[in-house]
Structures are given as structure tokens and as C-alpha cells.
Design an enzyme around this catalytic site. Structure first.
Site, PDB file in Angstrom:
ATOM      1  N   GLY A  25       0.224 -22.287 -27.848  1.00  0.00           N
ATOM      2  CA  GLY A  25      -1.091 -22.835 -28.189  1.00  0.00           C
ATOM      3  C   GLY A  25      -1.891 -21.691 -28.790  1.00  0.00           C
ATOM      4  O   GLY A  25      -1.425 -20.532 -28.810  1.00  0.00           O
ATOM      5  N   SER A  26      -3.098 -21.951 -29.261  1.00  0.00           N
ATOM      6  CA  SER A  26      -3.889 -20.886 -29.920  1.00  0.00           C
ATOM      7  C   SER A  26      -4.092 -19.691 -28.986  1.00  0.00           C
ATOM      8  O   SER A  26      -3.979 -18.539 -29.400  1.00  0.00           O
ATOM      9  CB  SER A  26      -5.246 -21.447 -30.353  1.00  0.00           C
ATOM     10  OG  SER A  26      -5.840 -22.104 -29.243  1.00  0.00           O
ATOM     11  N   GLU A  28      -2.161 -18.347 -26.991  1.00  0.00           N
ATOM     12  CA  GLU A  28      -0.953 -17.549 -26.750  1.00  0.00           C
ATOM     13  C   GLU A  28      -0.564 -16.735 -27.975  1.00  0.00           C
ATOM     14  O   GLU A  28       0.236 -15.810 -27.896  1.00  0.00           O
ATOM     15  CB  GLU A  28       0.207 -18.471 -26.358  1.00  0.00           C
ATOM     16  CG  GLU A  28       0.038 -19.131 -24.980  1.00  0.00           C
ATOM     17  CD  GLU A  28      -1.057 -20.185 -25.000  1.00  0.00           C
ATOM     18  OE1 GLU A  28      -1.013 -21.075 -25.894  1.00  0.00           O
ATOM     19  OE2 GLU A  28      -1.987 -20.100 -24.169  1.00  0.00           O
ATOM     20  N   GLU A  47       6.319 -28.409 -21.979  1.00  0.00           N
ATOM     21  CA  GLU A  47       6.371 -27.289 -21.033  1.00  0.00           C
ATOM     22  C   GLU A  47       7.347 -27.549 -19.871  1.00  0.00           C
ATOM     23  O   GLU A  47       7.893 -26.628 -19.288  1.00  0.00           O
ATOM     24  CB  GLU A  47       4.982 -26.964 -20.499  1.00  0.00           C
ATOM     25  CG  GLU A  47       4.033 -26.366 -21.533  1.00  0.00           C
ATOM     26  CD  GLU A  47       3.384 -27.430 -22.426  1.00  0.00           C
ATOM     27  OE1 GLU A  47       3.704 -28.631 -22.263  1.00  0.00           O
ATOM     28  OE2 GLU A  47       2.571 -27.059 -23.291  1.00  0.00           O
ATOM     29  N   HIS A  70       1.064 -22.604 -22.679  1.00  0.00           N
ATOM     30  CA  HIS A  70      -0.319 -22.797 -23.121  1.00  0.00           C
ATOM     31  C   HIS A  70      -1.209 -22.924 -21.876  1.00  0.00           C
ATOM     32  O   HIS A  70      -0.742 -23.295 -20.786  1.00  0.00           O
ATOM     33  CB  HIS A  70      -0.414 -24.060 -23.976  1.00  0.00           C
ATOM     34  CG  HIS A  70      -1.756 -24.275 -24.596  1.00  0.00           C
ATOM     35  ND1 HIS A  70      -2.507 -23.242 -25.127  1.00  0.00           N
ATOM     36  CD2 HIS A  70      -2.499 -25.394 -24.747  1.00  0.00           C
ATOM     37  CE1 HIS A  70      -3.642 -23.731 -25.589  1.00  0.00           C
ATOM     38  NE2 HIS A  70      -3.667 -25.022 -25.356  1.00  0.00           N
ATOM     39  N   HIS A 280      15.711 -34.845   3.774  1.00  0.00           N
ATOM     40  CA  HIS A 280      15.194 -35.731   2.714  1.00  0.00           C
ATOM     41  C   HIS A 280      14.737 -37.036   3.379  1.00  0.00           C
ATOM     42  O   HIS A 280      13.580 -37.197   3.712  1.00  0.00           O
ATOM     43  CB  HIS A 280      16.292 -35.949   1.681  1.00  0.00           C
ATOM     44  CG  HIS A 280      15.866 -36.788   0.521  1.00  0.00           C
ATOM     45  ND1 HIS A 280      16.675 -37.026  -0.568  1.00  0.00           N
ATOM     46  CD2 HIS A 280      14.722 -37.466   0.267  1.00  0.00           C
ATOM     47  CE1 HIS A 280      16.035 -37.798  -1.426  1.00  0.00           C
ATOM     48  NE2 HIS A 280      14.860 -38.080  -0.952  1.00  0.00           N
ATOM     49  N   GLY A 400      14.522 -31.724  -6.239  1.00  0.00           N
ATOM     50  CA  GLY A 400      14.666 -33.149  -6.555  1.00  0.00           C
ATOM     51  C   GLY A 400      13.699 -33.601  -7.622  1.00  0.00           C
ATOM     52  O   GLY A 400      13.562 -34.790  -7.888  1.00  0.00           O
TER      53      GLY A 400
HETATM   54  C1  LIG Z   1       9.641 -35.968 -11.758  1.00  0.00           C
HETATM   55  C2  LIG Z   1      10.181 -37.063 -10.856  1.00  0.00           C
HETATM   56  N1  LIG Z   1       9.683 -38.321 -10.989  1.00  0.00           N
HETATM   57  C3  LIG Z   1      10.155 -39.315 -10.202  1.00  0.00           C
HETATM   58  C4  LIG Z   1      11.113 -39.073  -9.229  1.00  0.00           C
HETATM   59  C5  LIG Z   1      11.572 -40.186  -8.326  1.00  0.00           C
HETATM   60  N2  LIG Z   1      13.004 -40.511  -8.455  1.00  0.00           N
HETATM   61  C6  LIG Z   1      13.538 -41.303  -9.449  1.00  0.00           C
HETATM   62  C7  LIG Z   1      12.701 -41.905 -10.531  1.00  0.00           C
HETATM   63  C8  LIG Z   1      14.899 -41.521  -9.351  1.00  0.00           C
HETATM   64  C9  LIG Z   1      15.827 -42.369 -10.184  1.00  0.00           C
HETATM   65  C10 LIG Z   1      16.625 -41.538 -11.157  1.00  0.00           C
HETATM   66  O1  LIG Z   1      17.383 -42.435 -11.926  1.00  0.00           O
HETATM   67  P1  LIG Z   1      18.670 -41.955 -12.725  1.00  0.00           P
HETATM   68  O2  LIG Z   1      18.986 -43.032 -13.699  1.00  0.00           O
HETATM   69  O3  LIG Z   1      18.512 -40.622 -13.256  1.00  0.00           O
HETATM   70  O4  LIG Z   1      19.812 -41.861 -11.638  1.00  0.00           O
HETATM   71  P2  LIG Z   1      20.479 -43.000 -10.764  1.00  0.00           P
HETATM   72  O5  LIG Z   1      20.396 -44.282 -11.533  1.00  0.00           O
HETATM   73  O6  LIG Z   1      21.898 -42.560 -10.561  1.00  0.00           O
HETATM   74  O7  LIG Z   1      19.735 -43.062  -9.474  1.00  0.00           O
HETATM   75  S1  LIG Z   1      15.466 -40.645  -7.980  1.00  0.00           S
HETATM   76  C11 LIG Z   1      13.910 -40.053  -7.550  1.00  0.00           C
HETATM   77  O8  LIG Z   1      13.645 -39.321  -6.567  1.00  0.00           O
HETATM   78  C12 LIG Z   1      11.569 -37.733  -9.099  1.00  0.00           C
HETATM   79  N3  LIG Z   1      12.499 -37.383  -8.132  1.00  0.00           N
HETATM   80  N4  LIG Z   1      11.105 -36.753  -9.922  1.00  0.00           N
END
Ligand SMILES: Cc1ncc(Cn2c(C)c(CCOP(=O)(O)OP(=O)(O)O)sc2=O)c(N)n1
Ligand SMILES: [Ca+2]
Length: 525
Positions: A25-26, A28, A47, A70, A280, A400
Site C-alpha cells: 500500500g502507499s 509501505e 494479505e 499494508h 477440539h 484450523g
Molecule cells: C477461516 C475459517 N472460516 C471458517 C471455518 C469453519 N470451517 C469450515 C467452513 C469447514 C468446511 C471446510 O470445507 P472443505 O470443503 O474445505 O472440506 P470438507 O468438505 O472435507 O469438510 S471446517 C471449519 O472449521 C474455519 N475453520 N476457518
């Protein structure tokens, strides 16, 4: 006197931080001007992709990576990807631009109002120097904090600082060395070795740091010396142990009660290089079985302090592993008889079972392939079908946070140009870091992306059942075609019909990025 920028560039060069992952961005541009020969700027179009690429690069190279973001909106966009980097303990030096000093107070356009506060707690250290003369010292601190605390460190620098004169002490920053020694004391070592030697049924739980610290093969020697079962710590993001080794029992369940059940019967659980534990699904119960002693060895002070149970030794797992191998002696003959892979589950319909896809990868890809996986309903299928026996074979978003997969795969491929790299990405996950495909195309990164299209957020369907809310909206993804999206970013792509076509495609030579879209059946994690 040289400018602050001149000293900063010279320091980064001395520290080997010459690959800059960024989106400008500007604010940087004054830092990026005049980068010395030997520096490389890797442009990411968002990002999140920038930090994901840097995270994969730092993990695969084993060295810190430099990020240029940025201010304000740019730094905010990076927070999601930073959740993974902080959980993986990836050393990143995150530099962000800031408005000119006189404009910050009045909150002029593109001011990052309280820059360090925005980034906490997703970085191990954050600051904005109180004056231009302090920038060289603060930059050095950011580098040493990232490297020694093993996490992202953040520095916000007003753009008019870079052309200011450095003061007479600034060149001394170039000579700074800060190192860490993490071996346990003699008495601590004796106590730990005594506890392990006295255990009748020890078990090992290994964390991502084992792979990150190059301890993959030492962990095998230690496990074979102890002779007990080995688990990967819950929410595994790096593979710390060969997954078909006869002592390997898989990933420890990520629920309190099932994890306790898995550890039943062991009088000592030795946790190396992992938190206790990164659970989890919330399945409450006893943390440990009656009569089981847990000893955690980690250099992460916070992970040791916040653990809900057990004893902890804050020390370098490498030093402790060597100490135990010396005290206990290494096993005379390595264990043979890796467990055979079962026949992959199949489907009778037009969609492939993920196990068929993974079996094809196992059989067609070179044994030293590095996999970056971000598909959340296929984990069980993955570990049933894969046979990974080398360090640096597996990367998964450590917190995750989706959006690591595609950028991380590009970062790993940039860090290890001689090693085949395959991204295994779900059709949900792909959208969070999709712009990394553009960088892969521009840099002609040798990378195969296997896009698993099951038309849904598969893992959330499973979680909905687990949580008793099977009717939640927003879980299906009809109509996505990543062959056309990838082509739009410059990556050759094709729809794969059946297993034979997938195997044929995988056996073709790779001379740049390519995406293979496979329609798969929904499975449970
Ligand atoms: C940034 C972000 N947004 C939303 C989620 C929530 N989330 C989401 C949206 C999942 C589904 C991922 O779907 P995929 O198609 O990549 O994989 P599968 O169909 O095999 O589950 S698993 C999960 O925890 C997350 N973990 N991280
Ligand atoms: Ca999916």
C-alpha cells in the site's frame, strides 16, 4: 549518517531475511524502495495469502520469513492466517506500514489507529517505535522475538521514518547476535531420565515441534527404545512420526474423555513438543486415567503454564530427546514391519471416495512428496491410506483456520524447490486462499493441487450431527468450478473423471502449477 531504511535493509540482509512476502500500500512503498540485490519480493493478492505463503515457506525452510503488510485493513486481513502461524509457532517478522508520524494522531486516511493492539494476541510481540531513531533497534527486536519465542512478531513503522537519518548507534544493531540454549540442568535431566526409565508402560505423544525441529528420526529411535505406543498430539498440523510405523497409534483423539480413554493403562505419558492438549470437540471427562503420570517437554512457556494437568519441563525437545537417548541407550535393531495399507474404500456412483484419491497419491507420487492438506472431512480417509515416512511430509493449518492450504503449498514449494509438493484442498477451503494460485502461476511454482469437490462444508455437516444441530443453514456449496477459477488465475486445470485418469495425470511431469479437480463423495472426518 545512513538512512533508517539503509540500516534496516542491511540488518535484514545479515539475518537472511531477503525474501519478502507482501502486498503493498502507499505506506509501505518507502520501505520497499531500494531493496538491495538478492532480495526477492513475492507478491500475494490478499494479505491472508501473503501470510499463508510465508507460513508455509518458514515451516518448510526451518527459518524465519519476512512479511510486508499494508496498514489497518491490510494487517486486519492477515489476522486469520496469523491464527495458524501462532499455533504452529512459525517465526514470522511482520512489518506493516503506517501513516506519517504527524498524521497518525489526527487519524488521517490509512492510519492504523492502534497498530500493535490490533495484532495482539495473534503475535508473540507487537510494537510501533516511539521515534524514527528507534526503528533499527525495534526491527532487530522483532527478528529476535520471532526467532526465539517461535511465533509471528509485528512491527508497525510510520512511512516517514524510513528516510530519516539513523543515529550513531544504529550501525551497532548490525552486529547483534541473540541465541538461546535450552538443555535441561543436570538434576532435571537425571529426574526426567529416571522417571522414563522407571516407567513400566510408557506412551509417547508427539507434537508439531518434533517435525519442525528436525527430530522426526530421533523420535523413532526414542520410541523404539521405549517400546510403547506413539500418538501424534491432537489437532496435528505436522506429522512427527512415520504414520505406518508399528508403534504409531494415530492422532490422539481431540476430546478430553476419548483422549483419556486412549491413554488408559500407561503409567507414564511423555509429551514432546506439544501443548497438553489442543482439544477440539468438547467432550468433557477426566484428563488422565487414574495412576497415569504426564510429563510435558516444550520450549513454549505459555503452553507449559496453561496445561490443565501434568508436570512440564520448559526445555528444548531436541536436547531432551538426545539426553534420553544417551541415558537410556538407543535401540540396537530398528523395528521392521510397517503396517500394510488397507484396500481403499470405493463408491459405486460417479464420485470417487477420498480413499481412492489418496491411494492414487500414495502410489503415483514420489515417496518424498510434501503434502499440504486442507480438507476437513477426509482426515480419517487420509491417515488410512497414506504411508509417510519422512520429515516435512505433512502440513495442515495449525489453528484450523482455513486459508492456509493453497498459500501454504505455494510457500512450501518455494522453500523446497527440489521436493514434489501436492496441495490436497477441499472445495470449501480453497476459497479462503484462492489468490495464491495467481502467485503460483506468476512464479511458475511446481505444484499439483488436488481439489476435492464434494459440494459442501463436509466437516460441518458432521459437526452439526455431533452437536445435535443437523439443520444449520449455509453448509452446501453447489456450482463451484475450480477448473475455470484456476484458469482465471493462470493455473492450468482439468476435471478428473475416474481413478485411472487421476493416476495418469499424477504420473505426468510437473513443470509449474496445475489443478486437478476431483468430484468426491462426502465422508466423515
Ligand atoms: C477461516 C475459517 N472460516 C471458517 C471455518 C469453519 N470451517 C469450515 C467452513 C469447514 C468446511 C471446510 O470445507 P472443505 O470443503 O474445505 O472440506 P470438507 O468438505 O472435507 O469438510 S471446517 C471449519 O472449521 C474455519 N475453520 N476457518
Ligand atoms: Ca467440501
Amino acid at each position: 549518517m545512513p538512512s533508517v531504511r539503509r540500516i534496516a535493509h542491511a540488518f535484514l540482509e545479515r539475518q537472511g531475511l531477503t525474501t519478502v512476502f507482501g502486498n503493498p500500500g502507499s505506506n509501505e512503498l518507502p520501505f520497499l524502495s531500494g531493496l538491495p540485490d538478492g532480495f526477492r519480493y513475492v507478491l500475494g493478492l490478499h494479505e491472508g495469502a501473503v501470510v499463508g505463503m510465508a507460513d508455509g515457506y518458514a515451516q518448510a525452510s526451518g527459518r524465519p520469513a519476512l512479511v510486508s503488510l499494508h496498514s489497518a485493513a491490510g494487517s486486519g486481513n492477515a489476522l486469520g492466517a496469523l491464527t495458524n502461524a501462532v499455533a504452529a509457532r512459525t517465526p514470522l517478522v511482520v512489518l506493516a506500514g503506517q501513516q506519517a508520524r504527524p498524521a497518525i494522531g489526527p487519524e488521517a486516511y490509512l492510519t492504523n489507529v492502534d497498530a500493535p493492539a490490533l495484532m495482539r494476541p495473534l503475535v508473540c510481540w507487537a510494537a510501533e517505535p516511539a521515534c524514527a531513531r528507534d526503528v533499527p533497534r525495534a526491527l532487530a527486536q522483532a527478528v529476535f522475538e520471532a526467532r526465539l519465542r517461535r511465533g509471528p512478531a509485528f512491527l508497525s513503522v510510520p512511512y516517514d521514518d524510513w528516510t530519516a537519518d539513523a543515529d550513531e548507534n544504529a550501525p551497532a544493531v548490525l552486529e547483534r547476535r541473540v541465541e538461546r540454549a535450552g538443555a535441561p540442568g543436570a538434576e532435571q535431566g537425571r529426574r526426567l531420565a529416571g522417571a522414563v526409565a522407571a516407567a513400566r508402560r510408557p506412551a509417547l505423544v508427539l507434537g508439531g515441534d518434533i517435525d519442525a525441529d528436525g527430530l522426526f528420526h530421533d523420535a523413532v529411535r526414542l520410541a523404539e527404545r521405549l517400546g510403547g505406543p506413539v500418538w501424534a498430539a491432537p489437532s496435528v498440523f505436522r506429522l512427527p512420526f512415520p504414520n505406518r510405523h508399528p508403534l504409531f497409534r494415530g492422532v490422539l483423539p481431540a476430546g478430553i474423555e476419548p483422549a483419556c480413554r486412549a491413554l488408559a493403562g500407561h503409567d507414564l505419558v511423555l509429551v514432546l513438543g506439544a501443548p497438553v492438549f489442543r482439544y477440539h470437540e468438547h467432550l468433557p471427562g477426566r484428563y488422565l486415567p487414574e495412576g497415569t503420570r504426564l510429563i510435558q517437554v516444550t520450549e513454549d512457556v505459555s503452553a507449559a503454564a496453561r496445561a490443565p494437568v501434568g508436570e512440564a519441563l520448559v526445555a528444548d525437545p531436541a536436547a531432551v530427546t538426545r539426553l534420553l537417548l544417551t541415558a537410556l541407550g538407543t535401540p540396537d535393531t530398528p523395528v521392521h514391519g510397517y503396517r500394510p495399507v488397507p484396500a481403499p474404500a470405493g463408491t459405486r456412483g460417479p464420485r470417487l471416495h477420498p480413499e481412492e484419491v489418496f491411494a492414487a497419491l500414495r502410489e503415483e507420487q514420489p515417496a518424498d512428496t510434501a503434502y499440504v492438506v486442507e480438507s476437513t472431512s477426509t482426515n480419517s480417509s487420509w491417515w488410512r491410506q497414506m504411508d509417510l515416512r519422512r520429515p516435512g511430509s505433512y502440513y495442515f493449518p495449525a489453528a484450523g483456520g482455513l486459508g492456509f492450504g493453497l498459500p501454504g503449498a505455494v510457500g512450501v514449494a518455494l522453500a523446497r524447490p527440489g521436493r514434489p509438493v501436492v496441495g490436497v484442498i477441499g472445495d470449501g477451503s480453497a476459497n479462503y486462499g484462492i489468490t495464491a494460485l495467481w502467485t503460483a502461476a506468476r512464479l511458475r511454482v511446481p505444484l499439483t493441487v488436488v481439489l476435492l469437490r464434494n459440494g459442501t462444508y463436509g466437516a460441518l455437516h458432521w459437526f452439526g450431527g455431533l452437536l445435535g444441530v443437523p439443520d444449520a443453514p449455509g453448509l452446501d456449496l453447489p456450482g463451484l468450478d475450480f477448473t475455470r477459477i484456476a484458469e482465471g488465475y493462470g493455473v492450468p486445470a482439468r476435471q478428473i473423471g475416474g481413478v485411472a485418469e487421476l493416476r495418469a495425470a499424477l504420473s505426468e511431469p510437473v513443470d509449474g502449477p496445475r489443478l486437478l479437480q476431483v468430484d468426491t463423495a462426502l465422508t466423515t472426518p
